[in-house]
Design a protein around this motif. Structure first.
Motif, mmCIF file in Angstrom:
data_model
loop_
_atom_site.group_PDB
_atom_site.id
_atom_site.type_symbol
_atom_site.label_atom_id
_atom_site.label_comp_id
_atom_site.label_asym_id
_atom_site.label_seq_id
_atom_site.Cartn_x
_atom_site.Cartn_y
_atom_site.Cartn_z
ATOM 1 N N ARG A 60 0.770 -1.132 0.052
ATOM 2 C CA ARG A 60 -0.085 0.124 0.051
ATOM 3 C C ARG A 60 0.921 1.405 0.156
ATOM 4 O O ARG A 60 0.379 2.123 -0.792
ATOM 5 N N ASP A 78 -11.661 1.863 -3.794
ATOM 6 C CA ASP A 78 -12.671 1.038 -2.731
ATOM 7 C C ASP A 78 -13.532 0.831 -3.836
ATOM 8 O O ASP A 78 -14.376 1.979 -4.175
ATOM 9 N N PRO A 79 -14.271 -0.372 -4.005
ATOM 10 C CA PRO A 79 -13.752 -1.535 -3.481
ATOM 11 C C PRO A 79 -12.549 -1.932 -4.219
ATOM 12 O O PRO A 79 -12.181 -1.640 -5.279
ATOM 13 N N PHE A 80 -11.442 -2.770 -3.481
ATOM 14 C CA PHE A 80 -10.524 -3.394 -4.133
ATOM 15 C C PHE A 80 -10.263 -4.811 -3.446
ATOM 16 O O PHE A 80 -10.237 -4.833 -2.216
ATOM 17 N N ALA A 117 -11.570 6.472 -9.324
ATOM 18 C CA ALA A 117 -12.518 5.804 -8.413
ATOM 19 C C ALA A 117 -13.714 5.378 -9.147
ATOM 20 O O ALA A 117 -14.688 5.154 -8.220
ATOM 21 N N ASP A 119 -15.789 1.969 -10.445
ATOM 22 C CA ASP A 119 -15.879 0.755 -10.238
ATOM 23 C C ASP A 119 -16.014 -0.035 -11.597
ATOM 24 O O ASP A 119 -17.218 -0.272 -11.971
#
Lengths: 196, 196
Positions: A60, A78-80, A117, A119
């Motif tokens: 990270r 996020d999500p990941f 970001a 998805d």
């Protein structure tokens, strides 16, 4: 030369921003080959980085500093991780028609997930990102459901594993395999010297 | 800056041939910190490379090509890996007296194992390699059995794990960690720019 990756891999995203320029510098064309990492992890006994004690924290931190070093926009999504089945099928469909445009879609998908970001596990998001690149969203959605591209992605993933691909990015130059964005310098050495 | 390693790691061996020159180029001194990888693997859920499907084959091939690229003599040793308890204790003992000579011993131990096929798990081999560097073999053997150096190695290993060390080579510059010989270029960047 081949660039194996999963659209959900941060390291593959970073590599995707450099790999074509690197290939072109040596008169090469790089083939993008999206696949699914989960089956490769199962075959190799690997575990997702973020699920590993110690190594997860290192990764990270490393993604953040790699984005600064390479000057590539990035935010931990996020999500990941997410399923990249729709993204990869759409890529392979488009690649069969227009490989240049397919890479453009690929770059937009990576950017959408890691810099905006969005998805990309959602087929509608894949279609919307495609539409922004001038690709008919109805055709993208059709490809995602088409047994031809389902089979193609399965076949590519199995072929990659059979070739020894256990992670991403995985770059193969004339049969020589290099794993990791931190090895792009070695790929360059190999291309320049024709091996060593 | 700190160089964490296990004397049984091929990648650490390759790094050991460059790390001091790299540090000196930026006016730094690199501290060598031998430890035991097995406890770090247990703490991080790692598995030895050669025991991993796919990745093991990649690593064996990669060690050979890394030795050619870096022009460092290397042959995959047998047995591999070996216990490096004696080697590491001898190093830490000598480091408390003469850090320069300790590095010389460290380089000779790495070279003995990876270039000369000498089994450095054997205390007599460690003592013989030390003698070739002008170090009294009786003192080496004494240090290997000394509770002080047993405790030191345990303490160093535990401290490394607490600092996040999960593999080797692991290089820490001003608190910033870099894992792998393939990242020496990033260590150099960090030293040159003071971070990014």
């Amino acid at each position: 030369m081949d660039f194996y990756f999963d659209f959900s891999s941060p390291y593959a995203y970073f590599a995707s921003t450099r790999i074509d320029a690197l290939a072109e510098r040596f008169g090469r064309v790089c083939r993008w080959r999206p696949m699914l990492l989960n089956p490769a992890f199962q075959a190799s006994g690997n575990v997702r980085l973020i699920d590993q004690p110690m190594k997860g924290a290192y990764a990270r931190h490393d993604w953040d500093r790699m984005s600064r070093l390479m000057q590539v926009p990035y935010a931990f999504p996020d999500p990941f991780p997410v399923s990249t089945v729709a993204a990869a099928r759409a890529f392979w469909w488009l690649d069969s028609i227009d490989p240049i445009l397919a890479k453009k879609l690929g770059r937009a998908l990576f950017h959408g997930y890691f810099a905006e970001a969005r998805d990309i596990s959602q087929r509608d998001v894949v279609a919307a990102i495609g539409a922004e690149q001038g690709i008919d969203p109805a055709q993208v959605l059709g490809a995602v459901d088409d047994p031809v591209w389902k089979a193609k992605l399965r076949h590519e993933t199995e072929g990659a594993i059979a070739s020894g691909v256990f992670g991403a990015p995985f770059i193969v130059v004339d049969g020589e395999a290099f794993w990791g964005v931190d090895r792009l310098w070695m790929v360059g050495e190999w291309l320049e010297r024709g091996g060593w």
